[in-house]
Motif scaffolding. Structure first.
Motif, mmCIF file in Angstrom:
data_model
loop_
_atom_site.group_PDB
_atom_site.id
_atom_site.type_symbol
_atom_site.label_atom_id
_atom_site.label_comp_id
_atom_site.label_asym_id
_atom_site.label_seq_id
_atom_site.Cartn_x
_atom_site.Cartn_y
_atom_site.Cartn_z
ATOM 1 N N TRP A 14 43.697 32.220 20.715
ATOM 2 C CA TRP A 14 42.918 33.438 20.458
ATOM 3 C C TRP A 14 41.883 33.678 21.544
ATOM 4 O O TRP A 14 41.515 34.822 21.831
ATOM 5 N N PHE A 48 52.089 32.179 22.166
ATOM 6 C CA PHE A 48 52.533 32.789 20.910
ATOM 7 C C PHE A 48 54.038 33.047 20.944
ATOM 8 O O PHE A 48 54.569 33.521 21.946
ATOM 9 N N ASN A 59 54.022 35.216 16.489
ATOM 10 C CA ASN A 59 53.165 36.401 16.499
ATOM 11 C C ASN A 59 53.126 37.077 17.862
ATOM 12 O O ASN A 59 52.218 37.855 18.136
ATOM 13 N N ARG A 60 54.103 36.800 18.702
ATOM 14 C CA ARG A 60 54.059 37.286 20.075
ATOM 15 C C ARG A 60 53.991 38.805 20.160
ATOM 16 O O ARG A 60 53.211 39.364 20.943
ATOM 17 N N ARG A 117 52.889 41.230 18.034
ATOM 18 C CA ARG A 117 51.624 41.869 17.687
ATOM 19 C C ARG A 117 50.482 41.414 18.600
ATOM 20 O O ARG A 117 49.578 42.196 18.903
ATOM 21 N N VAL A 118 50.533 40.169 19.072
ATOM 22 C CA VAL A 118 49.470 39.685 19.952
ATOM 23 C C VAL A 118 49.510 40.421 21.294
ATOM 24 O O VAL A 118 48.477 40.873 21.803
ATOM 25 N N ASP A 121 51.270 29.506 18.474
ATOM 26 C CA ASP A 121 50.822 30.092 17.216
ATOM 27 C C ASP A 121 49.949 29.137 16.393
ATOM 28 O O ASP A 121 49.786 29.326 15.185
ATOM 29 N N GLU A 145 59.931 28.843 10.951
ATOM 30 C CA GLU A 145 59.057 29.104 12.084
ATOM 31 C C GLU A 145 59.176 28.008 13.144
ATOM 32 O O GLU A 145 59.206 28.289 14.343
ATOM 33 N N GLU A 158 57.403 43.668 15.582
ATOM 34 C CA GLU A 158 58.111 42.505 15.066
ATOM 35 C C GLU A 158 59.024 42.846 13.895
ATOM 36 O O GLU A 158 59.690 41.967 13.350
#
Length: 441
Positions: free
Chosen positions: A20, A141, A144-145, A147-148, A210, A225, A306
């Motif tokens: 983050w 990531f 969540n790649r 949206r990140v 992640d 995941e 995603e």
């Protein structure tokens, strides 16, 4: 150096996943690169061409040449990101860019401006921008790649809102030299702290992308995941493998045409509007609205990226931009509100196109050698992208307006969308052995 296939089983989950911090730094890097390169060009175009007597095509040659320089250097920078991470590259790039921005105030000939702005400055900004920071994000990531990367591109949209508004006021009140000084100081103040929080990849710190540690309770969701993380790493393409695929070259040429169109619009938007009779303040406001709409649209794109095919979504963004371009000249002839609507539609498309471009590369080819893979086609892509603003400027120099140029750009982005449509995600390969060099060659 860890192989990245697993994290240490004894590593506790950190309170705040370091990815983050990388995400926050990516926002800043993209803000500086986009805001101080393509978005700022239109602010300085008229004041400097009128003072020095340069043609508009000559002025935009500097910024456009920089994209080509960045593309060539990207071939070498990509593997360095894989090996050393983004931090040293960003620190060097910020230093080079800031020094160049300050040096622009001393130029008085076209060749000096092209050398400083087009070669030194743009090369430096390339090293702190989307190519570098989104390559880093693709390593931190996977789950969540999408949206990140979409939300990190808030920086590009903020770069479209803040610099044109602020710099227009600075230049109009204090002269064009003051505008370059402000950007030089801001580059150092923003990029240095951001670069210092960058880290190469989570595996270097006993983590997985992640925020995973490998110690999670093996629920069905966690198992899915973890398998996604494993496959993304194990089936990653090396540079040598990627360049042999048809998919890679369809992406290279398709994306290049999209970037060429965006660069053309950004470089000439403010002059286009002032030529149509609008004031510089009105033009800067309309351009800022475009950036604001692009900014707001990031949350929508982060939500859908995603859930739906990124290839189809990319085509949708390019279709929106092409439609807006076809309407720009008629809208400018109609009214300011009509112009605002056309640029707003363009902004929604831009808001999704760039994060989708970055997402598609990792989605197609995996994260392990993504820096080397992405950089392989950079020279070809950016040579094409360079031509957009230059040809648009040449059209204006020849015909005295932008009408035909914008209709042509609408057709160009349609061709780019067609190439993306023809691409297909390569089938997952077998686990690949580490290459003998970081470049994956």
């Amino acid at each position: 150096m860890t192989d990245g296939s697993a994290a240490s089983t004894s590593t506790p989950r950190p309170r705040i996943f370091w990815g983050w911090w990388v995400f926050a730094a990516a926002i800043v890097g993209q803000f500086v690169t986009i805001g101080f390169s393509s978005q700022a060009t239109g602010v300085f175009l008229k004041p400097m061409t009128e003072e020095f007597g340069w043609a508009r095509s000559e002025f935009v040659l500097a910024a456009s040449l920089g994209f080509g320089i960045g593309g060539i250097s990207g071939v070498f920078i990509g593997p360095l990101i894989d090996r050393y991470g983004a931090r040293p590259i960003m620190l060097f790039g910020a230093t080079l860019a800031a020094a160049s921005l300050l040096l622009i105030t001393r130029v008085d000939t076209l060749w000096q401006f092209i050398a400083v702005r087009g070669v030194m400055c743009q090369a430096g900004l390339f090293m702190v921008g989307p190519f570098v920071v989104n390559t880093a994000l693709s390593k931190w990531f996977v789950i969540n790649r999408g949206r990140v990367i979409a939300l990190a591109s808030l920086g590009t949209s903020l770069g479209g809102v803040i610099p044109p508004l602020v710099l227009t006021q600075v230049v109009d009140r204090n002269g064009w030299e003051a505008g370059w000084v402000v950007m030089g100081i801001a580059t150092l103040a923003l990029v240095y702290p951001s670069a210092l929080v960058m880290r190469r990849q989570p595996e270097d710190h006993g983590l997985l992308p992640d925020g995973k540690t490998g110690n999670e309770e093996p629920t069905a969701a966690e198992l899915r995941e973890m398998e996604l993380l494993r496959r993304d790493f194990a089936s990653s393409y090396t540079r040598a493998q990627a360049i042999r695929t048809r998919t890679m070259w369809l992406l290279v040429f398709g994306f290049a045409l999209g970037v060429a169109v965006v660069g053309s619009v950004f470089a000439h938007a403010i002059p286009f509007m002032t030529d149509a009779g609008y004031t510089r303040s009105q033009a800067a406001f309309v351009f800022a609205v475009q950036g604001g709409v692009a900014l707001a649209s990031k949350f929508f794109w982060a939500w859908v990226m995603e859930a739906y095919s990124p290839r189809i979504l990319t085509i949708l963004t390019m279709a929106m931009m092409g439609s807006a371009l076809a309407l720009l000249s008629p809208a400018a002839d109609t009214s300011l509100p009509a112009l605002l609507v056309a640029f707003a539609v363009f902004g929604v498309g831009v808001g999704g196109m760039f994060p989708l471009f970055d997402y598609v590369w990792a989605w197609y080819f995996g994260r392990r050698y993504i820096g080397a893979v992405r950089s392989a086609g950079q020279p070809v892509a950016l040579v094409i992208a360079v031509l957009g603003p230059i040809l648009t400027g040449l059209y204006f120099d020849a015909f005295g307006d932008y009408r035909g140029a914008y209709y042509s750009l609408s057709a160009v982005i349609a061709v780019g969308a067609t190439l993306i449509l023809a691409s297909r995600r390569p089938s997952a390969g077998e686990p690949v052995a580490p290459p003998t060099s970081a470049g994956g060659a």
